[in-house]
Design an enzyme around this catalytic site. Structure first.
Site, PDB file in Angstrom:
ATOM      1  N   GLY A  85       0.857  -1.166   0.000  1.00 23.52           N
ATOM      2  CA  GLY A  85       0.000   0.000   0.000  1.00 23.52           C
ATOM      3  C   GLY A  85       0.898   1.221   0.000  1.00 23.52           C
ATOM      4  O   GLY A  85       2.091   1.142  -0.294  1.00 23.52           O
ATOM      5  N   ARG A  86       0.364   2.366   0.378  1.00 19.82           N
ATOM      6  CA  ARG A  86       1.182   3.583   0.424  1.00 19.82           C
ATOM      7  C   ARG A  86       1.954   3.738   1.720  1.00 19.82           C
ATOM      8  O   ARG A  86       2.890   4.526   1.810  1.00 19.82           O
ATOM      9  CB  ARG A  86       0.316   4.818   0.193  1.00 19.82           C
ATOM     10  CG  ARG A  86       0.001   5.040  -1.278  1.00 19.82           C
ATOM     11  CD  ARG A  86      -0.688   6.355  -1.554  1.00 19.82           C
ATOM     12  NE  ARG A  86      -1.969   6.456  -0.882  1.00 19.82           N
ATOM     13  CZ  ARG A  86      -2.239   7.304   0.125  1.00 19.82           C
ATOM     14  NH1 ARG A  86      -1.342   8.138   0.563  1.00 19.82           N
ATOM     15  NH2 ARG A  86      -3.435   7.312   0.673  1.00 19.82           N
ATOM     16  N   GLU A  89       5.800   4.118   1.934  1.00 18.45           N
ATOM     17  CA  GLU A  89       6.395   5.352   1.407  1.00 18.45           C
ATOM     18  C   GLU A  89       6.805   6.300   2.520  1.00 18.45           C
ATOM     19  O   GLU A  89       7.804   7.005   2.403  1.00 18.45           O
ATOM     20  CB  GLU A  89       5.423   6.051   0.462  1.00 18.45           C
ATOM     21  CG  GLU A  89       5.153   5.284  -0.811  1.00 18.45           C
ATOM     22  CD  GLU A  89       4.088   5.938  -1.668  1.00 18.45           C
ATOM     23  OE1 GLU A  89       3.660   7.078  -1.364  1.00 18.45           O
ATOM     24  OE2 GLU A  89       3.664   5.303  -2.647  1.00 18.45           O
ATOM     25  N   CYS A 115       4.389  -6.080  -2.364  1.00 18.44           N
ATOM     26  CA  CYS A 115       3.985  -4.853  -3.045  1.00 18.44           C
ATOM     27  C   CYS A 115       5.010  -3.732  -2.804  1.00 18.44           C
ATOM     28  O   CYS A 115       6.126  -3.790  -3.274  1.00 18.44           O
ATOM     29  CB  CYS A 115       2.586  -4.472  -2.607  1.00 18.44           C
ATOM     30  SG  CYS A 115       1.828  -3.141  -3.540  1.00 18.44           S
ATOM     31  N   HIS A 116       4.645  -2.696  -2.047  1.00 22.40           N
ATOM     32  CA  HIS A 116       5.535  -1.579  -1.749  1.00 22.40           C
ATOM     33  C   HIS A 116       6.355  -1.798  -0.470  1.00 22.40           C
ATOM     34  O   HIS A 116       7.160  -0.951  -0.100  1.00 22.40           O
ATOM     35  CB  HIS A 116       4.738  -0.281  -1.626  1.00 22.40           C
ATOM     36  CG  HIS A 116       4.277   0.269  -2.933  1.00 22.40           C
ATOM     37  ND1 HIS A 116       3.333  -0.362  -3.712  1.00 22.40           N
ATOM     38  CD2 HIS A 116       4.627   1.382  -3.615  1.00 22.40           C
ATOM     39  CE1 HIS A 116       3.126   0.343  -4.809  1.00 22.40           C
ATOM     40  NE2 HIS A 116       3.902   1.406  -4.775  1.00 22.40           N
ATOM     41  N   TYR A 135       5.696  -4.736  -6.408  1.00 27.50           N
ATOM     42  CA  TYR A 135       4.814  -4.136  -7.402  1.00 27.50           C
ATOM     43  C   TYR A 135       5.696  -3.673  -8.559  1.00 27.50           C
ATOM     44  O   TYR A 135       6.739  -3.048  -8.321  1.00 27.50           O
ATOM     45  CB  TYR A 135       4.040  -2.971  -6.768  1.00 27.50           C
ATOM     46  CG  TYR A 135       3.022  -2.372  -7.700  1.00 27.50           C
ATOM     47  CD1 TYR A 135       1.903  -3.108  -8.083  1.00 27.50           C
ATOM     48  CD2 TYR A 135       3.186  -1.100  -8.219  1.00 27.50           C
ATOM     49  CE1 TYR A 135       0.966  -2.581  -8.962  1.00 27.50           C
ATOM     50  CE2 TYR A 135       2.257  -0.557  -9.090  1.00 27.50           C
ATOM     51  CZ  TYR A 135       1.149  -1.305  -9.455  1.00 27.50           C
ATOM     52  OH  TYR A 135       0.229  -0.790 -10.327  1.00 27.50           O
TER      53      TYR A 135
END
Length: 184
Positions: A85-86, A89, A115-116, A135
Site C-alpha cells: 500500500g502507500r 512510502e 507490493c511496496h 509491485y
C-alpha cells in the site's frame, strides 16, 4: 507461542495486512501490529480500473495497531511481515521502523514483504545483493537499492519471501509459513 511482527500504517492495502495477519493467527502465531503510534489505522483498497494507467484507491478497513515502533523490542519476534500500500512510502523515513527492520536482517530472521513493502527494506540498506519481487512500478527502486528485481508471483531469497501484490497472498504466505515451520 511464537510471535510475528507486522509493520504497517495508515494507507496500507487492506488485503495485504489482514490476510497475513489472519493466516498467521490461524497457524497459531501471536501476531502484533506495529505502527508509528498505537492507534486505529485506516487502510485502503487498491483496484485496477479500466482506462487508468495505475491502480485506484478507495477507503478500506480500519484496524488497531497493537504498539508503537518505539515500544517494539524486535528480539522478541521470530519473523517480520512488511505489507504494501502507500504506508511504506512514509514508514521508510521512521528511524524506529528502520531500527526494527535492521534487527531482523542482521539476526537473519524470516521476512515477508509484499507490493511496496520492499521500500522499507531498501531504506534500511537491506536489499543490496538480494533478489526481490514487488509491485512492478518499484523495479527501479529495487535495482537502485542494489537488488535484482524479479517479476514473478512469489520469490524466495534465503529467508525473505516477496511478491508483487495482494493477488499473490496465498503462495506468498504458503512459502513464508514453510520457512517459519522450518525454524521452530
Amino acid at each position: 507461542m511464537e510471535k510475528v511482527l507486522l509493520i504497517t500504517g495508515d494507507a496500507a492495502e487492506s488485503l495485504e495486512v489482514l490476510y497475513p495477519y489472519q493466516r498467521l493467527l490461524e497457524e497459531g502465531y501471536d501476531v502484533h501490529i506495529a505502527a508509528p503510534a498505537a492507534k486505529k489505522l485506516q487502510f485502503v483498497i487498491h483496484e485496477f480500473v479500466e482506462g487508468f494507467d495505475t491502480y485506484a484507491e478507495k477507503p478500506g478497513y480500519a484496524f488497531p495497531a497493537d504498539l508503537a515502533f518505539t515500544d517494539v523490542n524486535p528480539a522478541d519476534y521470530l519473523a517480520l511481515v512488511l505489507p504494501g500500500g502507500r504506508a511504506p512510502e512514509y514508514l521508510r523515513n521512521d528511524e524506529d521502523c528502520l531500527r526494527i527492520v535492521r534487527h531482523f536482517v542482521e539476526a537473519d530472521k524470516p521476512i515477508a514483504h509484499l507490493c511496496h513493502g520492499p521500500l522499507i527494506l531498501a531504506a534500511a540498506g537491506a536489499l543490496d545483493g538480494r533478489r526481490a519481487s514487488a509491485y512492478p512500478a518499484l523495479a527501479p527502486d529495487i535495482r537502485a537499492a542494489g537488488a535484482e528485481y524479479v517479476d514473478t508471483e512469489v520469490l524466495v531469497d534465503g529467508l525473505q519471501v516477496s511478491a508483487p501484490a495482494w493477488s499473490a497472498n496465498p503462495p506468498w504466505m504458503r512459502e513464508f509459513l514453510r520457512i517459519l515451520r522450518s525454524r521452530q
